[in-house]
Design an enzyme around this catalytic site. Structure first.
Site, PDB file in Angstrom:
ATOM      1  N   ASN A  15       0.876  -1.166   0.000  1.00 31.91           N
ATOM      2  CA  ASN A  15       0.000   0.000   0.000  1.00 31.91           C
ATOM      3  C   ASN A  15       0.920   1.225   0.000  1.00 31.91           C
ATOM      4  O   ASN A  15       1.498   1.568   1.027  1.00 31.91           O
ATOM      5  CB  ASN A  15      -0.892  -0.025   1.253  1.00 31.91           C
ATOM      6  CG  ASN A  15      -1.727   1.237   1.375  1.00 31.91           C
ATOM      7  OD1 ASN A  15      -1.762   2.062   0.458  1.00 31.91           O
ATOM      8  ND2 ASN A  15      -2.398   1.390   2.513  1.00 31.91           N
ATOM      9  N   TRP A  16       1.024   1.834  -1.161  1.00 27.59           N
ATOM     10  CA  TRP A  16       1.968   2.970  -1.280  1.00 27.59           C
ATOM     11  C   TRP A  16       1.423   4.260  -0.666  1.00 27.59           C
ATOM     12  O   TRP A  16       2.136   5.247  -0.571  1.00 27.59           O
ATOM     13  CB  TRP A  16       2.289   3.229  -2.759  1.00 27.59           C
ATOM     14  CG  TRP A  16       3.192   2.208  -3.373  1.00 27.59           C
ATOM     15  CD1 TRP A  16       3.809   1.157  -2.754  1.00 27.59           C
ATOM     16  CD2 TRP A  16       3.596   2.148  -4.749  1.00 27.59           C
ATOM     17  NE1 TRP A  16       4.560   0.440  -3.657  1.00 27.59           N
ATOM     18  CE2 TRP A  16       4.441   1.036  -4.894  1.00 27.59           C
ATOM     19  CE3 TRP A  16       3.315   2.920  -5.880  1.00 27.59           C
ATOM     20  CZ2 TRP A  16       5.025   0.682  -6.110  1.00 27.59           C
ATOM     21  CZ3 TRP A  16       3.888   2.570  -7.094  1.00 27.59           C
ATOM     22  CH2 TRP A  16       4.731   1.467  -7.205  1.00 27.59           C
ATOM     23  N   LYS A  17       0.134   4.253  -0.334  1.00 27.73           N
ATOM     24  CA  LYS A  17      -0.515   5.462   0.219  1.00 27.73           C
ATOM     25  C   LYS A  17      -0.270   6.644  -0.738  1.00 27.73           C
ATOM     26  O   LYS A  17      -0.254   6.444  -1.950  1.00 27.73           O
ATOM     27  CB  LYS A  17      -0.011   5.719   1.640  1.00 27.73           C
ATOM     28  CG  LYS A  17      -0.154   4.456   2.517  1.00 27.73           C
ATOM     29  CD  LYS A  17       0.079   4.663   3.965  1.00 27.73           C
ATOM     30  CE  LYS A  17      -0.109   3.341   4.713  1.00 27.73           C
ATOM     31  NZ  LYS A  17       0.066   3.446   6.152  1.00 27.73           N
ATOM     32  N   HIS A  24      -9.398   1.403   5.188  1.00 29.78           N
ATOM     33  CA  HIS A  24      -8.100   1.594   5.841  1.00 29.78           C
ATOM     34  C   HIS A  24      -8.265   2.584   6.990  1.00 29.78           C
ATOM     35  O   HIS A  24      -9.053   3.529   6.903  1.00 29.78           O
ATOM     36  CB  HIS A  24      -7.082   2.120   4.818  1.00 29.78           C
ATOM     37  CG  HIS A  24      -5.687   2.084   5.352  1.00 29.78           C
ATOM     38  ND1 HIS A  24      -5.205   3.037   6.224  1.00 29.78           N
ATOM     39  CD2 HIS A  24      -4.682   1.197   5.171  1.00 29.78           C
ATOM     40  CE1 HIS A  24      -3.958   2.735   6.541  1.00 29.78           C
ATOM     41  NE2 HIS A  24      -3.609   1.614   5.915  1.00 29.78           N
ATOM     42  N   GLU A  38      -6.557   4.998   7.918  1.00 28.48           N
ATOM     43  CA  GLU A  38      -6.336   6.403   7.551  1.00 28.48           C
ATOM     44  C   GLU A  38      -7.603   6.988   6.912  1.00 28.48           C
ATOM     45  O   GLU A  38      -7.892   8.165   7.087  1.00 28.48           O
ATOM     46  CB  GLU A  38      -5.115   6.516   6.625  1.00 28.48           C
ATOM     47  CG  GLU A  38      -3.829   6.346   7.419  1.00 28.48           C
ATOM     48  CD  GLU A  38      -2.689   5.693   6.654  1.00 28.48           C
ATOM     49  OE1 GLU A  38      -2.741   5.617   5.420  1.00 28.48           O
ATOM     50  OE2 GLU A  38      -1.741   5.228   7.335  1.00 28.48           O
ATOM     51  N   GLU A  77      -4.897  -4.483  10.926  1.00 24.62           N
ATOM     52  CA  GLU A  77      -3.884  -3.437  11.051  1.00 24.62           C
ATOM     53  C   GLU A  77      -4.149  -2.633  12.319  1.00 24.62           C
ATOM     54  O   GLU A  77      -4.956  -1.680  12.299  1.00 24.62           O
ATOM     55  CB  GLU A  77      -3.941  -2.498   9.846  1.00 24.62           C
ATOM     56  CG  GLU A  77      -3.671  -3.182   8.522  1.00 24.62           C
ATOM     57  CD  GLU A  77      -3.139  -2.216   7.467  1.00 24.62           C
ATOM     58  OE1 GLU A  77      -2.111  -2.545   6.856  1.00 24.62           O
ATOM     59  OE2 GLU A  77      -3.723  -1.130   7.279  1.00 24.62           O
ATOM     60  N   GLY A 134       2.900   2.748  10.708  1.00 24.18           N
ATOM     61  CA  GLY A 134       3.842   3.844  10.487  1.00 24.18           C
ATOM     62  C   GLY A 134       4.585   4.284  11.742  1.00 24.18           C
ATOM     63  O   GLY A 134       5.154   5.372  11.773  1.00 24.18           O
ATOM     64  N   SER A 149       3.888  -1.580  10.411  1.00 23.46           N
ATOM     65  CA  SER A 149       5.340  -1.579  10.630  1.00 23.46           C
ATOM     66  C   SER A 149       6.014  -2.900  10.252  1.00 23.46           C
ATOM     67  O   SER A 149       6.963  -3.342  10.904  1.00 23.46           O
ATOM     68  CB  SER A 149       5.664  -1.204  12.080  1.00 23.46           C
ATOM     69  OG  SER A 149       5.248   0.128  12.349  1.00 23.46           O
TER      70      SER A 149
HETATM   71  P1  13P Z   1       3.278   0.781   7.562  1.00 20.98           P
HETATM   72  O1  13P Z   1       3.791  -0.520   6.995  1.00 20.98           O
HETATM   73  O2  13P Z   1       3.959   1.976   7.036  1.00 20.98           O
HETATM   74  O3  13P Z   1       3.209   0.718   9.062  1.00 20.98           O
HETATM   75  O4  13P Z   1       1.749   0.912   7.054  1.00 20.98           O
HETATM   76  C1  13P Z   1       0.904  -0.164   7.177  1.00 20.98           C
HETATM   77  C2  13P Z   1      -0.343   0.103   6.452  1.00 20.98           C
HETATM   78  O5  13P Z   1      -1.097   1.001   6.807  1.00 20.98           O
HETATM   79  C3  13P Z   1      -0.624  -0.686   5.252  1.00 20.98           C
HETATM   80  O6  13P Z   1      -1.918  -0.488   4.795  1.00 20.98           O
END
Ligand code: 13P
Length: 246
Positions: A7-9, A93, A95, A164, A170, A209
Site C-alpha cells: 500500500n503505497w498510500k 483503511h 487512515e 492493522e 507507520g 510496521s
Molecule cells: P506501515 O507498513 O507503514 O506501518 O503501514 C501499514 C499500512 O497502513 C498498510 O496499509
C-alpha cells in the site's frame, strides 16, 4: 495462496512508479507460490497497469466510490478502476476511517460494490491504542467486521481481511507476531460463525510496521495469510526482500 501486498498510500508519482517497477520486476522474476499485489495512488495506476500487463503481479486501488458514476467530485468508480486492470481495492483503511471520517456504513457500501463488480476487497480493521489499552481489541475488530459484512455474510470467501492495529501503522512499533496470531485466530473464528460454509476461506493479512527483518516472523504464524505493507514497500529492494522472506 499467501498474499503480499504493497500500500503505497500518497507516495510515488507516475514517473517514480515507472522507475520503481523497472527495478522491482527483475528482483522477483520467476518467484512462485505467492500472490503479489501493488496498490499505487490513482494517478500512478495507469503506468503501473501498462508495466504489469505481462506479469503475474496484481494491481489494486487504495479506495473507490460505491456508485457507478455521478456527481461525486474527487471520487473514482470501480468501472474506471477496472478499465485499468485493477483486481483489488483496499477498503476501510484506518487512515480513511480516522482522517477522512469514513464510516462503517460507507465501508459496507464499498464492499458491496466491489463484490458486485467482481473486484476483491481487502477489508482493513484494527483497534486504536486507547481501545487496546482498555481491553477492547476483539470487540472493536468484531464490530468492524460485522458492520462491514452486514448483508454480505455469504460472500466471505470473496474478500480478504487485513488486521492493522492503528497504533502499529507507520510507528515502527509493530504488534508481535504472537499478538497478531491471537487476533487473526479470533477473526477466523468469527468468520466461521458469520459464514459456517465458507468462513475458513478468507485470508487474514497483518499490517503495521512490517519490514524485511520481521516479515518472515509473521509469515510463520499459523493464521497469518499475508501482509499489507506501507512504508517498507516504497523501496523495490525492501519490498522484494519481504516477498522473499518466507
Ligand atoms: P506501515 O507498513 O507503514 O506501518 O503501514 C501499514 C499500512 O497502513 C498498510 O496499509
Amino acid at each position: 495462496m499467501k498474499l503480499i501486498s504493497a500500500n503505497w498510500k500518497m507516495n510515488l508519482t507516475p514517473s517514480q512508479t515507472k522507475e520503481y517497477l523497472q527495478k522491482f520486476l527483475p528482483l522477483i522474476y520467476g518467484l512462485e507460490g505467492r500472490e503479489v499485489l501493488i496498490c499505487p495512488p490513482f494517478p500512478s495506476l495507469c503506468v503501473a497497469s501498462e508495466m504489469l500487463k505481462d506479469s503475474s503481479i496484481k494491481l489494486g486501488a487504495q479506495n473507490c466510490h460505491h456508485d457507478k458514476k455521478g456527481a461525486y467530485t474527487g471520487e473514482v468508480s470501480l468501472d474506471m478502476l477496472k478499465e485499468l486492470g485493477i483486481s483489488y481495492v483496499i477498503v476501510g483503511h484506518s487512515e480513511r476511517r480516522w482522517i477522512f471520517g469514513e464510516s462503517d456504513e460507507f465501508v459496507n457500501k464499498k464492499i458491496t460494490a466491489c463484490l458486485k463488480a467482481s473486484v476483491r476487497p481487502i477489508l482493513c480493521v484494527g483497534e486504536r491504542l486507547e481501545e487496546r489499552e482498555a481491553g477492547l481489541t476483539f470487540k472493536v475488530v468484531e464490530t468492524q467486521i460485522r458492520l462491514a459484512l452486514s448483508g454480505l455474510e455469504e460472500f466471505t470467501d470473496s474478500l480478504d481481511i487485513a488486521y492493522e492495529p492503528v497504533w502499529a501503522i507507520g510507528t515502527g512499533n509493530p504488534a508481535t507476531p504472537e499478538d497478531a496470531q491471537v487476533v487473526h485466530a479470533y477473526i477466523k473464528d468469527l468468520l466461521c460463525h458469520i459464514n459456517p460454509k465458507h468462513g475458513g476461506k478468507t485470508r487474514v493479512l497483518y499490517g503495521g510496521s512490517v519490514n524485511p527483518r520481521n516479515s518472515g516472523d509473521y509469515m510463520r504464524m499459523k493464521d497469518v495469510d499475508g501482509l499489507l505493507v506501507g512504508g517498507a514497500s516504497l523501496e523495490p529492494e525492501s519490498f522484494a526482500q519481504i516477498i522473499k522472506s518466507f
